[in-house]
Design a protein around this motif. Structure first.
Motif, short mmCIF file in Angstrom:
data_model
loop_
_atom_site.label_atom_id
_atom_site.label_comp_id
_atom_site.label_asym_id
_atom_site.label_seq_id
_atom_site.Cartn_x
_atom_site.Cartn_y
_atom_site.Cartn_z
N GLY A 269 0.85 -1.18 0.00
CA GLY A 269 0.00 0.00 0.00
C GLY A 269 0.87 1.23 0.00
N GLY A 270 0.61 2.15 0.95
CA GLY A 270 1.45 3.33 1.07
C GLY A 270 2.64 3.12 1.98
N SER A 271 2.74 1.93 2.59
CA SER A 271 3.81 1.62 3.53
C SER A 271 4.79 0.63 2.91
CB SER A 271 3.23 1.05 4.83
OG SER A 271 2.38 1.96 5.46
N PHE A 272 5.83 0.28 3.68
CA PHE A 272 6.84 -0.67 3.23
C PHE A 272 7.09 -1.69 4.34
CE2 PHE A 272 7.57 3.19 0.86
CZ PHE A 272 7.87 2.76 -0.44
N ASP A 273 7.06 -2.97 3.98
CA ASP A 273 7.48 -4.02 4.91
C ASP A 273 9.00 -4.14 4.83
OD1 ASP A 273 4.86 -4.55 5.63
OD2 ASP A 273 4.61 -6.06 4.05
N LEU A 274 9.67 -3.95 5.97
CA LEU A 274 11.13 -3.97 6.00
C LEU A 274 11.66 -5.31 6.50
CD1 LEU A 274 11.98 -0.45 7.49
CD2 LEU A 274 11.59 -1.10 5.08
N THR A 275 12.78 -5.72 5.95
CA THR A 275 13.51 -6.91 6.43
C THR A 275 14.97 -6.53 6.58
OG1 THR A 275 12.00 -8.42 5.29
CG2 THR A 275 14.13 -9.31 5.97
N VAL A 276 15.50 -6.71 7.80
CA VAL A 276 16.90 -6.40 8.07
C VAL A 276 17.64 -7.73 8.26
CG1 VAL A 276 18.55 -5.26 9.60
CG2 VAL A 276 16.33 -4.19 9.11
N GLN A 277 18.74 -7.90 7.53
CA GLN A 277 19.51 -9.14 7.58
C GLN A 277 20.95 -8.86 7.98
OE1 GLN A 277 19.11 -10.21 3.47
NE2 GLN A 277 17.20 -11.36 3.79
N PHE A 278 21.47 -9.68 8.89
CA PHE A 278 22.90 -9.69 9.18
C PHE A 278 23.49 -10.75 8.26
CE2 PHE A 278 21.18 -7.45 12.68
CZ PHE A 278 22.18 -6.58 13.09
N LYS A 279 24.38 -10.34 7.36
CA LYS A 279 24.69 -11.14 6.19
C LYS A 279 25.84 -12.12 6.31
CE LYS A 279 23.04 -10.53 2.69
NZ LYS A 279 21.92 -11.25 2.05
N LYS A 280 26.45 -12.24 7.46
CA LYS A 280 27.60 -13.13 7.54
C LYS A 280 27.62 -13.84 8.88
CE LYS A 280 32.68 -13.16 7.24
NZ LYS A 280 33.89 -12.33 7.08
N SER A 281 27.94 -15.14 8.85
CA SER A 281 28.09 -15.90 10.09
C SER A 281 29.40 -15.51 10.75
CB SER A 281 28.09 -17.40 9.79
OG SER A 281 28.34 -18.14 10.95
N VAL A 282 29.32 -15.12 11.99
CA VAL A 282 30.53 -14.68 12.72
C VAL A 282 31.16 -15.83 13.48
CG1 VAL A 282 31.38 -13.13 14.50
CG2 VAL A 282 29.67 -12.35 12.90
N MET A 283 30.32 -16.70 14.09
CA MET A 283 30.87 -17.78 14.91
C MET A 283 29.83 -18.86 15.14
SD MET A 283 30.86 -16.02 18.69
CE MET A 283 31.43 -17.53 19.46
N ASP A 284 30.32 -20.03 15.51
CA ASP A 284 29.43 -21.10 15.96
C ASP A 284 29.08 -20.86 17.42
OD1 ASP A 284 29.63 -22.27 13.50
OD2 ASP A 284 31.22 -23.65 14.09
N SER A 285 28.07 -21.55 17.89
CA SER A 285 27.66 -21.40 19.28
C SER A 285 28.78 -21.85 20.21
CB SER A 285 26.40 -22.21 19.56
OG SER A 285 26.09 -22.17 20.93
N PRO A 286 29.20 -21.03 21.16
CA PRO A 286 30.28 -21.42 22.07
C PRO A 286 29.82 -22.33 23.19
CG PRO A 286 29.51 -19.25 22.61
CD PRO A 286 28.73 -19.67 21.40
N ALA A 287 28.49 -22.54 23.33
CA ALA A 287 27.97 -23.39 24.41
C ALA A 287 26.54 -23.77 24.08
CB ALA A 287 28.03 -22.64 25.74
N ASP A 288 25.99 -24.70 24.83
CA ASP A 288 24.58 -25.03 24.67
C ASP A 288 23.73 -23.83 25.08
OD1 ASP A 288 25.27 -27.55 23.86
OD2 ASP A 288 24.90 -28.49 25.79
#
Length: 446
Positions: A269-288
């Motif tokens: 319509g007159g608005s915009f649906d926005l999507t923000v993405q962080f584009k790069k994997s920085v690290m694996d999970s360091p713990a559970d």
């Protein structure tokens, strides 16, 4: 009466002894905390039989009179979440390491208060006559909530012996008429499983999510400020990936990091649906990491014709994340209702990460425009004002508004893929570690 006297003599021959020792200790916090080793003093009391005979299996108790530090001023530890394990050194007539383990029983431990560790128990099978000395050695503290972490503590000086057992040959003293009862006091065995090692750390490079090149065949474009915003033509816009330098305020200190971010939009319509993405994997999970424990949000900064911010956010992680696996965080989404007509720029703004009951706030040190849109003022739009505006209205968009920011531009299409990254910013990983770090001396807290 005679039998009773014999029993009393037998018990008196093997009194339990308790001795307290203290020693300088270095504790290594969980790897994910990023914190340096902690220096403190451990005080323990060792209880063991004073006498026993070869062949006996005796029980030994390790009581923490004083742990090396307090629970830091970061996170309240819940009831029954802390478990100690350790090693007791046997020397003299026989040598060896005695595995010690406590139960996972503790009262709630508030932030900045003394650690409450359960007594540890172990058993020793006596194999040789003579004196056997017992000396405390290294120990480990495991906290299983909100995620499982270990703090490893070891002596930094020679530790004095805490108890001595006089072991007699079991072949010649069991007979007799008075006091002829066995001198060894048998005890029940205890299971001694070991705790898991420190969770691994490291980083991995996951492929960045691929942006779709959406839009009508007649209007799609890779640069901002196209022929949309009013009506007809292009409906989907792909922003360019920008490197955003963040300065983060975390519960355990200030951190800096740079993250690649992209803002996409879809006309609604007159608005915009926005999507923000962080584009790069920085690290694996360091713990559970348990489910529903990490939630990101951002205030997208508007500039050019419009001013204000648009709130976007993602849901919390729906499933637990195992140590070593990439952390998947969904895209941040929200709706932008223009408050002015003209070319409006969209830049990644203040990022907020709520994790494990704490909050980290990251502010860009430099404005980087990811997307430019041709906008038409809407009632109750973002902020209004600027050239080409009909006057502008106060208030916030359906996604929220607050401070001002701005810059230059670029455009493109929507992408609903998830990003594989704990690294919204590097400070997030530090936050997770700091939230569960349980060994820090009071003077460091001050």
């Amino acid at each position: 009466m005679l039998c009773g006297a014999g029993m009393l003599i037998g018990v008196a021959a093997t009194p339990a002894q308790a001795a307290e020792v203290s020693y300088a200790t270095e504790c290594i916090p969980p790897a994910i905390s990023g914190l340096p080793p902690v220096q403190g003093t451990t005080k323990v009391e060792i209880t063991a039989p004073a006498e026993a005979k070869v062949g006996d299996e005796v029980e030994i108790t390790w009581k923490f009179v004083q742990a090396a530090s307090k629970n830091p001023d970061i996170l309240d530890l819940e009831k029954d979440t802390v478990q100690p394990t350790g090693t007791l050194k046997a020397a003299g007539a026989q040598t060896g390491d005695i595995a010690m383990q406590g139960t996972r029983t503790n009262p709630p431990i508030p932030k900045n208060s003394d650690m409450k560790l359960s007594d540890m128990k172990g058993k020793l099978k006596l194999t040789a006559a003579g004196e056997v000395t017992l000396t405390p050695d290294a120990y480990n503290i495991n906290v299983n909530k909100p995620i499982s972490t270990d703090t490893k503590c070891s002596p930094k000086e020679t530790v004095q012996k805490a108890a001595t057992i006089k072991v007699t040959d079991g072949g010649g003293s069991s007979g007799g008429t008075t006091g002829g009862l066995p001198t060894g006091l048998p005890t029940l065995p205890t299971g001694l499983p070991t705790l898991p090692t420190d969770p691994p750390t490291g980083s991995s490079s996951a492929s960045p999510s691929e942006g779709e090149t959406g839009g009508d065949t007649g209007g799609g474009s890779s640069t901002g400020g196209g022929d949309s915003g009013g009506g007809g033509g292009q409906t989907e816009f792909t922003g360019k990936e920008v490197q955003v330098p963040y300065q983060c305020k975390t519960p355990i200190g200030d951190k800096e990091a740079t993250s690649p971010v992209q803002i996409n939009a879809k006309k609604n319509g007159g608005s915009f649906d926005l999507t923000v993405q962080f584009k790069k994997s920085v690290m694996d999970s360091p713990a559970d990491i348990p489910a529903d424990s990490v939630k990101p949000s951002m205030e997208v900064a508007l500039g050019g014709a419009d001013t204000g911010t648009v709130h976007v956010e993602g849901p919390t992680n729906s499933e637990p994340i195992k140590s070593g696996d990439p952390i998947e965080i969904p895209d941040l989404t929200g709706t932008y209702k223009p408050g002015a007509s003209g070319e409006t720029t969209l830049s990644p703004g203040v990022l907020t990460v709520e994790a494990l009951g704490t909050t980290t706030t990251c502010t860009p040190t430099k404005s980087e425009v990811s997307l430019t849109l041709d906008t038409t003022e809407q009632a109750s739009g973002a902020s209004g004002g600027g050239s080409g505006s009909a006057g502008g209205s106060a208030g916030g968009s359906a996604g929220g508004s607050s401070s001002t920011d701005g810059g230059l531009a670029a455009t493109g299409s929507d992408d609903n893929s998830t990003l594989k990254a704990l690294g919204l910013v590097a400070g997030t990983a530090v936050l997770l570690g700091g939230a569960v770090f349980t060994f820090m001396p009071g003077r460091r807290l001050r």
